[in-house]
Scaffold this motif. Structure first.
Motif, PDB file in Angstrom:
ATOM      1  N   PHE A  72       0.829  -1.204   0.000  1.00 40.42           N
ATOM      2  CA  PHE A  72       0.000   0.000   0.000  1.00 40.42           C
ATOM      3  C   PHE A  72       0.865   1.256   0.000  1.00 40.42           C
ATOM      4  O   PHE A  72       0.627   2.192  -0.780  1.00 40.42           O
ATOM      5  N   LYS A  73       1.873   1.296   0.864  1.00 43.97           N
ATOM      6  CA  LYS A  73       2.751   2.464   0.939  1.00 43.97           C
ATOM      7  C   LYS A  73       3.506   2.685  -0.366  1.00 43.97           C
ATOM      8  O   LYS A  73       3.662   3.829  -0.820  1.00 43.97           O
ATOM      9  N   ASN A  74       3.978   1.606  -0.964  1.00 44.16           N
ATOM     10  CA  ASN A  74       4.694   1.735  -2.239  1.00 44.16           C
ATOM     11  C   ASN A  74       3.791   2.302  -3.330  1.00 44.16           C
ATOM     12  O   ASN A  74       4.204   3.158  -4.122  1.00 44.16           O
ATOM     13  N   HIS A  75       2.550   1.809  -3.378  1.00 42.97           N
ATOM     14  CA  HIS A  75       1.602   2.325  -4.367  1.00 42.97           C
ATOM     15  C   HIS A  75       1.333   3.811  -4.136  1.00 42.97           C
ATOM     16  O   HIS A  75       1.295   4.602  -5.075  1.00 42.97           O
ATOM     17  N   TRP A  76       1.137   4.191  -2.878  1.00 44.92           N
ATOM     18  CA  TRP A  76       0.837   5.588  -2.575  1.00 44.92           C
ATOM     19  C   TRP A  76       2.017   6.486  -2.918  1.00 44.92           C
ATOM     20  O   TRP A  76       1.829   7.611  -3.387  1.00 44.92           O
ATOM     21  N   THR A  77       3.215   6.007  -2.714  1.00 40.22           N
ATOM     22  CA  THR A  77       4.398   6.793  -3.070  1.00 40.22           C
ATOM     23  C   THR A  77       4.402   7.109  -4.560  1.00 40.22           C
ATOM     24  O   THR A  77       4.699   8.239  -4.975  1.00 40.22           O
ATOM     25  N   GLN A  78       4.053   6.112  -5.371  1.00 39.49           N
ATOM     26  CA  GLN A  78       4.011   6.311  -6.826  1.00 39.49           C
ATOM     27  C   GLN A  78       2.884   7.272  -7.210  1.00 39.49           C
ATOM     28  O   GLN A  78       3.061   8.145  -8.068  1.00 39.49           O
ATOM     29  N   VAL A  79       1.717   7.114  -6.571  1.00 33.75           N
ATOM     30  CA  VAL A  79       0.594   8.012  -6.853  1.00 33.75           C
ATOM     31  C   VAL A  79       0.946   9.439  -6.460  1.00 33.75           C
ATOM     32  O   VAL A  79       0.690  10.393  -7.201  1.00 33.75           O
ATOM     33  N   LEU A  80       1.555   9.596  -5.295  1.00 33.78           N
ATOM     34  CA  LEU A  80       1.874  10.928  -4.785  1.00 33.78           C
ATOM     35  C   LEU A  80       2.852  11.657  -5.696  1.00 33.78           C
ATOM     36  O   LEU A  80       2.760  12.875  -5.877  1.00 33.78           O
ATOM     37  N   ARG A  81       3.793  10.932  -6.280  1.00 31.50           N
ATOM     38  CA  ARG A  81       4.732  11.553  -7.213  1.00 31.50           C
ATOM     39  C   ARG A  81       3.999  12.174  -8.394  1.00 31.50           C
ATOM     40  O   ARG A  81       4.336  13.286  -8.840  1.00 31.50           O
ATOM     41  N   ILE A  82       2.994  11.467  -8.899  1.00 33.63           N
ATOM     42  CA  ILE A  82       2.236  11.983 -10.045  1.00 33.63           C
ATOM     43  C   ILE A  82       1.354  13.153  -9.613  1.00 33.63           C
ATOM     44  O   ILE A  82       1.280  14.182 -10.302  1.00 33.63           O
ATOM     45  N   ASN A 130      -4.479   2.420 -11.741  1.00 30.29           N
ATOM     46  CA  ASN A 130      -4.065   1.068 -11.361  1.00 30.29           C
ATOM     47  C   ASN A 130      -3.605   1.007  -9.908  1.00 30.29           C
ATOM     48  O   ASN A 130      -3.965   0.085  -9.165  1.00 30.29           O
ATOM     49  N   TYR A 131      -2.812   1.987  -9.508  1.00 29.92           N
ATOM     50  CA  TYR A 131      -2.328   1.999  -8.125  1.00 29.92           C
ATOM     51  C   TYR A 131      -3.488   2.164  -7.135  1.00 29.92           C
ATOM     52  O   TYR A 131      -3.550   1.473  -6.111  1.00 29.92           O
ATOM     53  N   VAL A 132      -4.404   3.089  -7.443  1.00 33.80           N
ATOM     54  CA  VAL A 132      -5.509   3.349  -6.529  1.00 33.80           C
ATOM     55  C   VAL A 132      -6.438   2.146  -6.441  1.00 33.80           C
ATOM     56  O   VAL A 132      -6.983   1.841  -5.373  1.00 33.80           O
ATOM     57  N   GLU A 133      -6.640   1.447  -7.553  1.00 28.99           N
ATOM     58  CA  GLU A 133      -7.450   0.226  -7.528  1.00 28.99           C
ATOM     59  C   GLU A 133      -6.906  -0.758  -6.498  1.00 28.99           C
ATOM     60  O   GLU A 133      -7.656  -1.295  -5.664  1.00 28.99           O
ATOM     61  N   HIS A 134      -5.619  -1.001  -6.546  1.00 30.73           N
ATOM     62  CA  HIS A 134      -4.997  -1.931  -5.613  1.00 30.73           C
ATOM     63  C   HIS A 134      -5.084  -1.411  -4.186  1.00 30.73           C
ATOM     64  O   HIS A 134      -5.322  -2.176  -3.235  1.00 30.73           O
ATOM     65  N   ALA A 145      -9.388  -1.470  17.060  1.00 32.86           N
ATOM     66  CA  ALA A 145      -8.456  -0.414  16.640  1.00 32.86           C
ATOM     67  C   ALA A 145      -8.326  -0.390  15.123  1.00 32.86           C
ATOM     68  O   ALA A 145      -8.589  -1.375  14.441  1.00 32.86           O
ATOM     69  N   MET A 146      -7.913   0.763  14.588  1.00 36.14           N
ATOM     70  CA  MET A 146      -7.700   0.886  13.149  1.00 36.14           C
ATOM     71  C   MET A 146      -6.639  -0.090  12.681  1.00 36.14           C
ATOM     72  O   MET A 146      -5.620  -0.287  13.358  1.00 36.14           O
ATOM     73  N   GLY A 147      -6.862  -0.675  11.508  1.00 35.64           N
ATOM     74  CA  GLY A 147      -5.807  -1.445  10.884  1.00 35.64           C
ATOM     75  C   GLY A 147      -4.696  -0.505  10.444  1.00 35.64           C
ATOM     76  O   GLY A 147      -4.892   0.708  10.336  1.00 35.64           O
ATOM     77  N   THR A 148      -3.538  -1.051  10.145  1.00 31.25           N
ATOM     78  CA  THR A 148      -2.393  -0.197   9.809  1.00 31.25           C
ATOM     79  C   THR A 148      -2.611   0.574   8.505  1.00 31.25           C
ATOM     80  O   THR A 148      -2.161   1.711   8.375  1.00 31.25           O
ATOM     81  N   ILE A 149      -3.304  -0.049   7.553  1.00 33.10           N
ATOM     82  CA  ILE A 149      -3.564   0.644   6.283  1.00 33.10           C
ATOM     83  C   ILE A 149      -4.524   1.809   6.508  1.00 33.10           C
ATOM     84  O   ILE A 149      -4.296   2.925   6.023  1.00 33.10           O
TER      85      ILE A 149
END
Length: 277
Positions: free
Chosen positions: A29-39, A68-72, A87-91
């Protein structure tokens, strides 16, 4: 942006994360968000010092990458279980802390906020509310962009160039055009779904009032957005009336709802007498 994940949500639910290490899911999840955030940051007008809110069309390959990233990411969020003691899950915790949902919404506003984009985001939230394995609406970083979306998609929030709607949270000013009948139908469907959530979980109700204050909509945005649709024919009108009935039923249990109906609507003809009492 999210059409495929919404249209294939039932198929996606056949895939579960049972047996998958939660830590691995968090890393993905973090890796996908990093890629999305760059764009997202690449096309952020504030970073480029641009006067306009939009740089123009996003290149197709970048838009597809975000999709694609957001779908995942959405699938991982929906499938995550609550932690110990609810409690909240980590994601979910990461989504809340990083304000992921609002950043995605504001990115849409900075582009051309078309009816297709409105439909995608409305359906995205319908899917999240219906299928997530842990409660999401208790968290303002998820609830607030949802309320911003509802306001932006409502015909009652339609504004012209001289009266732009504003997102006070991000200092963003945007002009929202009139919505199509398809967007209105999806909007009412989501409002109807949210009203059912309120009936089942009254603890969320006060959070809706606080979020509505951010939007300046008579302190209860759901109620305000339903009113224009209650006299419509067909499914839209029926859902709007049913949703409003659900809200009205809460007035006997919740003073905030009762006060709003008495003081801010015409549904209580003896409101002045009640207020005096």
């Amino acid at each position: 942006m999210l059409t495929s994940v919404v249209s294939s949500s039932n198929r996606g639910r056949a895939l579960t994360l049972k047996g998958v290490d939660p830590e691995t899911c968090m890393i993905v999840f973090k890796n996908h968000w990093t890629q999305v955030l760059r764009i997202l940051e690449k096309h952020d007008p504030g970073r480029g010092g641009a006067v306009s809110l939009r740089f123009g069309p996003i290149p197709g390959d970048e838009a597809s990458a975000v999709q694609n990233y957001v779908e995942h990411m959405l699938f991982l969020l929906m499938e995550e279980e609550s932690g110990q003691g609810g409690a909240m899950g980590t994601i979910l915790e990461f989504v809340v802390v990083e304000n992921v949902m609002e950043k995605l919404f504001l990115w849409s506003l900075r582009r051309e906020f078309t009816d297709d984009m409105k439909l995608e985001q409305l359906r995205m939230y319908k899917m999240l509310v219906a299928q997530a394995k842990q409660p999401l609406l208790h968290h303002k970083p998820i609830l607030k962009p949802l309320m911003m979306l509802l306001s932006a998609c409502s015909s009652s929030s339609t504004v012209g160039p001289t009266a732009p709607s504003k997102s006070s949270a991000a200092g963003l000013t945007c002009t929202v055009g009139p919505s199509s009948s398809a967007v209105e139908a999806e909007l009412v469907s989501l409002l109807h779904q949210l009203c059912h959530v309120l009936v089942k979980d009254a603890s969320v109700l006060e959070l809706f009032f606080h979020s509505s204050q951010d939007q300046g909509a008579a302190n209860f945005l759901l109620f305000s957005l339903l009113i224009p649709f209650i006299h419509r024919d067909g499914t839209v009108g029926a859902q709007a009336r049913d949703a409003l009935t659900l809200i009205m039923s809460l007035s006997s249990q919740n003073s905030l709802v009762a006060k709003h109906i008495v003081e801010n609507t015409y549904f209580c003809p003896v409101r002045n007498v009640i207020c005096m009492v």
